[in-house]
Design an enzyme around this catalytic site. Structure first.
Site, mmCIF file in Angstrom:
data_model
loop_
_atom_site.group_PDB
_atom_site.id
_atom_site.type_symbol
_atom_site.label_atom_id
_atom_site.label_comp_id
_atom_site.label_asym_id
_atom_site.label_seq_id
_atom_site.Cartn_x
_atom_site.Cartn_y
_atom_site.Cartn_z
ATOM 1 N N ASP A 77 0.820 -1.208 0.000
ATOM 2 C CA ASP A 77 0.000 0.000 0.000
ATOM 3 C C ASP A 77 0.855 1.260 0.000
ATOM 4 O O ASP A 77 0.334 2.360 -0.048
ATOM 5 C CB ASP A 77 -0.940 -0.014 1.221
ATOM 6 N N SER B 211 -7.194 4.781 -0.256
ATOM 7 C CA SER B 211 -7.338 3.513 -0.970
ATOM 8 C C SER B 211 -8.801 3.087 -0.957
ATOM 9 O O SER B 211 -9.481 3.186 0.071
ATOM 10 C CB SER B 211 -6.477 2.430 -0.312
ATOM 11 N N GLN C 11 -4.697 -1.746 -7.456
ATOM 12 C CA GLN C 11 -5.429 -0.924 -6.487
ATOM 13 C C GLN C 11 -6.080 0.257 -7.188
ATOM 14 O O GLN C 11 -5.513 0.832 -8.099
ATOM 15 C CB GLN C 11 -4.500 -0.403 -5.391
#
Length: 311
Positions: A229, A253, A303
């Site tokens: 991430d 996110s 993502q």
């Protein structure tokens, strides 16, 4: 609560932890705090509890909740079955001041595959949902893309070495947090792109856990999920010459997916090669590929993030 989790909750970074030349804590003691965060307390059958660092930003880091949820799932699966994929949604911002409860649903236990669903809960509401699939090791056909030709990580400067005093004043609150993950930028860091202007929607970094991890495959997978991430959406931001913490961009996110292809160690260098094929509707999509230093493709990440620009 386990002793490791209690240390993570009640203590900050140890005062004797080694520091970079610019004063940022790093190294084994800082990495041990990350491992402690992943050492969840078992509350009841298939129910676990995790904590956040005492010194946290205003919301829980997405990689932390993803890593902890994967730990919860993995603790209900036989050790001979490794995780091969996960798919997750970030539903609400996490509150770092209170514990997170992880509820595991044992969806299926098959002959070759095991499927788990995990919901992270705070204040009685779901903040994160993850589905993960585990597979009994087996042989099959093999192929993989080649690793890009990039400089070796040892030849590249640390984040702190790249920051000028002016940039430190702007972005130090982001860059100077304790570093359990050593990150070395191959491409121009996005906070420099903000000064020099937009560039290609691509971002490349070397990264590794900044210390030694135990020989537990699940731990290495969870640490890589935590690190995945980081820097991923930088590929989107670089294309538009903006960066987190500026007065122009706000982001979070939205969802996260990973596929694990081959064994690896998260405490050895891996290249994170990220690109953004699209941004629209206030969202940016980024894809990432993890390569071991010997050139093997070990994991793939996708993502989508919320990215709102304000003048």
């Amino acid at each position: 609560m386990t002793e490791a989790a209690r240390l993570a909750a009640e203590s900050g970074v140890p005062s004797d932890a080694p520091r970079t030349a610019d004063g940022v804590p790093h190294g084994q003691r800082v990495l041990d705090r990350l491992v402690a965060l992943l050492d969840l307390e078992k509350v009841e059958e298939d129910i676990y509890r995790g904590v956040s660092p005492r010194h946290s930003p205003v919301r829980v880091f997405g990689g932390q909740v993803a890593g902890q949820a994967l730990v919860a799932a993995g603790r209900t699966v036989p050790a001979d079955r490794g995780v091969h994929s996960l798919h997750a949604y970030f539903i609400r911002p996490g509150d770092p001041s209170v514990p997170i409860v992880y509820q595991v649903d044992r969806i299926r236990d098959g002959r070759s595959f095991t499927t788990r669903r995990v919901v992270a809960i705070q204040h009685g509401k779901a903040i994160f949902a993850l589905s993960a699939s585990f597979q009994l090791a087996e042989e099959g056909i093999e192929h993989a893309e080649e690793m890009p030709d990039v400089p070796a990580p040892e030849t590249l400067p640390t984040n702190g070495e790249l920051l000028t005093p002016e940039l430190r004043e702007k972005f130090g609150h982001i860059i100077d947090r304790p570093r359990p993950i050593d990150i070395r930028y191959v491409s121009e860091p996005p906070w420099l792109s903000r000064e020099t202007g937009p560039r290609d929607a691509r971002n490349q970094v070397w990264m590794r856990a900044d210390g030694v991890l135990a020989d537990d495959p699940l731990l290495h997978v969870c640490v890589l999920a935590y690190a995945s991430d980081m820097t991923l959406l930088d590929a989107v931001l670089a294309r538009h010459g903006v960066y987190w913490g500026t007065d122009k961009v706000m982001g979070a996110s939205l969802d996260h997916a990973m596929w694990f292809h081959r064994p690896f160690r998260a405490d050895e260098w891996v290249l994170y090669d990220c690109a953004s094929p699209s941004a629209s509707g206030g969202r940016g999509l980024a894809t990432g590929r993890f390569f071991s230093q010997d050139g093997k493709l070990v994991a793939t990440v996708v993502q989508e993030g919320l990215l709102r620009l304000h003048e």
